[in-house]
Design a protein around this motif. Structure first.
Motif, mmCIF file in Angstrom:
data_model
loop_
_atom_site.group_PDB
_atom_site.id
_atom_site.type_symbol
_atom_site.label_atom_id
_atom_site.label_comp_id
_atom_site.label_asym_id
_atom_site.label_seq_id
_atom_site.Cartn_x
_atom_site.Cartn_y
_atom_site.Cartn_z
ATOM 1 N N LYS A 161 12.605 -24.958 -30.227
ATOM 2 C CA LYS A 161 11.543 -25.262 -29.265
ATOM 3 C C LYS A 161 11.778 -24.546 -27.933
ATOM 4 C CE LYS A 161 10.332 -29.945 -30.907
ATOM 5 N NZ LYS A 161 11.139 -29.955 -32.127
ATOM 6 N N ASN A 162 10.675 -24.216 -27.260
ATOM 7 C CA ASN A 162 10.702 -23.698 -25.891
ATOM 8 C C ASN A 162 11.549 -22.427 -25.754
ATOM 9 O OD1 ASN A 162 9.212 -26.046 -24.933
ATOM 10 N ND2 ASN A 162 11.122 -27.166 -25.186
ATOM 11 N N VAL A 163 11.446 -21.547 -26.729
ATOM 12 C CA VAL A 163 12.189 -20.287 -26.682
ATOM 13 C C VAL A 163 11.320 -19.201 -26.071
ATOM 14 C CG1 VAL A 163 13.223 -18.463 -28.105
ATOM 15 C CG2 VAL A 163 13.713 -20.869 -28.598
ATOM 16 N N LYS A 164 11.941 -18.370 -25.222
ATOM 17 C CA LYS A 164 11.253 -17.243 -24.584
ATOM 18 C C LYS A 164 11.897 -15.933 -25.036
ATOM 19 C CE LYS A 164 12.006 -18.902 -20.434
ATOM 20 N NZ LYS A 164 11.990 -19.052 -18.954
ATOM 21 N N ILE A 165 11.069 -14.995 -25.473
ATOM 22 C CA ILE A 165 11.555 -13.697 -25.929
ATOM 23 C C ILE A 165 10.743 -12.594 -25.264
ATOM 24 C CG2 ILE A 165 11.758 -12.169 -27.935
ATOM 25 C CD1 ILE A 165 12.408 -14.498 -29.659
ATOM 26 N N TYR A 166 11.442 -11.571 -24.793
ATOM 27 C CA TYR A 166 10.779 -10.461 -24.117
ATOM 28 C C TYR A 166 10.710 -9.231 -25.025
ATOM 29 C CZ TYR A 166 10.829 -13.167 -19.829
ATOM 30 O OH TYR A 166 10.595 -14.144 -18.885
ATOM 31 N N GLN A 167 10.022 -8.199 -24.557
ATOM 32 C CA GLN A 167 9.741 -7.021 -25.372
ATOM 33 C C GLN A 167 11.008 -6.356 -25.906
ATOM 34 O OE1 GLN A 167 9.146 -7.306 -22.112
ATOM 35 N NE2 GLN A 167 9.808 -5.487 -20.994
ATOM 36 N N GLY A 168 10.891 -5.792 -27.096
ATOM 37 C CA GLY A 168 11.974 -5.014 -27.671
ATOM 38 C C GLY A 168 13.095 -5.815 -28.313
ATOM 39 N N VAL A 169 12.977 -7.137 -28.359
ATOM 40 C CA VAL A 169 14.035 -7.967 -28.948
ATOM 41 C C VAL A 169 13.994 -7.870 -30.474
ATOM 42 C CG1 VAL A 169 14.762 -10.361 -29.356
ATOM 43 C CG2 VAL A 169 14.229 -9.587 -27.043
ATOM 44 N N THR A 170 15.170 -7.782 -31.084
ATOM 45 C CA THR A 170 15.287 -7.777 -32.545
ATOM 46 C C THR A 170 16.141 -8.952 -33.000
ATOM 47 O OG1 THR A 170 15.089 -5.366 -32.729
ATOM 48 C CG2 THR A 170 16.142 -6.513 -34.557
ATOM 49 N N LEU A 171 15.584 -9.757 -33.888
ATOM 50 C CA LEU A 171 16.336 -10.782 -34.595
ATOM 51 C C LEU A 171 16.425 -10.291 -36.030
ATOM 52 C CD1 LEU A 171 14.667 -14.042 -33.200
ATOM 53 C CD2 LEU A 171 16.567 -12.726 -32.251
ATOM 54 N N GLY A 172 17.540 -9.609 -36.351
ATOM 55 C CA GLY A 172 17.629 -8.889 -37.604
ATOM 56 C C GLY A 172 18.833 -9.252 -38.438
ATOM 57 N N GLY A 173 18.996 -8.493 -39.515
ATOM 58 C CA GLY A 173 20.117 -8.690 -40.411
ATOM 59 C C GLY A 173 21.110 -7.556 -40.290
ATOM 60 N N ILE A 174 22.380 -7.846 -40.488
ATOM 61 C CA ILE A 174 23.410 -6.809 -40.430
ATOM 62 C C ILE A 174 23.326 -5.900 -41.647
ATOM 63 C CG2 ILE A 174 25.902 -6.413 -40.529
ATOM 64 C CD1 ILE A 174 26.292 -8.850 -38.797
ATOM 65 N N SER A 175 23.029 -6.479 -42.797
ATOM 66 C CA SER A 175 22.942 -5.708 -44.037
ATOM 67 C C SER A 175 21.543 -5.815 -44.607
ATOM 68 C CB SER A 175 23.952 -6.217 -45.061
ATOM 69 O OG SER A 175 23.773 -5.587 -46.307
ATOM 70 N N VAL A 176 21.063 -4.748 -45.241
ATOM 71 C CA VAL A 176 19.730 -4.770 -45.847
ATOM 72 C C VAL A 176 19.815 -4.699 -47.369
ATOM 73 C CG1 VAL A 176 18.560 -3.797 -43.849
ATOM 74 C CG2 VAL A 176 19.565 -2.256 -45.551
#
Length: 247
Positions: A161-176
């Protein structure tokens, strides 16, 4: 060669826009109600997905709750963005809010086991806003993304809840690796976290603790305790010009 219904991309585009309009405009809801159901059933039929009518009825029952969450998102935008002048401006002119709206709609379908249509919906809005949110991500209430361009949120991300994210942020994986398809590959962001521009957070076992601030340009591959401040330090020198020539 096998034939694919790639022309459904255009159908999904129109369906997505009208679904968004209907969610916030009573006149549009009345005008497009028949079209939305008919088109949904058509798309699912083309994709060889059974029980289309049951899926539509179940999805439609979730729309009031989706609208409730989006109203909270809009309030978060108004609260956090000093450039906003009204809630109406956010609903009608903010690309970040548009992206969140399509995410919440596509996520509801994804949770019903409908996968291709939500991906087409998310790719449509990705092309317009530059925000790439996988329909499978889990995002709680009052979510705010500022500017939005370049944001990537992976399928197994969990955002509180109540999370703020700005431009260019990546929530990704280390391995694909494809072998990791059924595992949690993306980070967990706990309540009241703020993540500034171009931060990269990678890994399914990564958690950003509640009330933390993640500074711009940081690269994180390990968990962060709650109430933390994470920054990237770089040296910037400012000196006077010599002989009128820029250095």
């Amino acid at each position: 060669m096998k034939s694919y219904n790639v022309c459904l991309k255009d159908t999904a585009k129109t369906f997505t826009k009208r679904l968004f309009y209907s969610l916030f405009d009573c006149e549009q809801e009345e005008e497009h109600d028949e079209y939305l159901e008919k088109t949904f059933l058509k798309i699912l039929s083309k994709l060889d997905i059974e029980d289309g009518k049951k899926l539509w009825d179940t999805f439609k029952l979730q729309l009031p709750e989706i609208r409730r969450k989006l109203d909270l998102d809009a309030i978060a935008f108004e609260k956090n963005d000093p450039a906003s002048h009204s809630l109406a401006e956010i609903y009608m002119a903010y690309p970040g809010f548009y992206a969140i709206s399509i995410y919440r709609l596509s996520n509801a379908l994804h949770r019903l086991g409908v996968y291709i249509l939500p991906r087409m919906m998310s790719e449509f809005i990705h092309g317009i806003t530059g925000v790439d949110i996988h329909p499978g991500a889990t995002i709680d209430e009052s979510f705010y993304i500022d500017h939005g361009t370049g944001i990537v949120i992976g399928e197994t991300s969990i955002i509180g809840k109540n999370v703020k994210i700005y431009q260019g942020v990546t929530l990704g994986g280390i391995s694909v690796s494809k072998s990791l398809a059924s595992t949690k590959r993306h980070p967990t962001i706990e309540d009241n976290v703020c993540i500034y521009a171009n931060a990269t957070i990678l890994g399914g076992d990564i958690s950003i603790g509640a009330n933390s601030v993640i500074g711009a340009n940081v690269w994180i591959t390990e968990s962060v305790p709650e109430n933390s401040l994470v920054t990237y330090q770089t040296e910037i020198k400012i000196r006077p010009k010599k002989n009128g020539i820029r250095k």
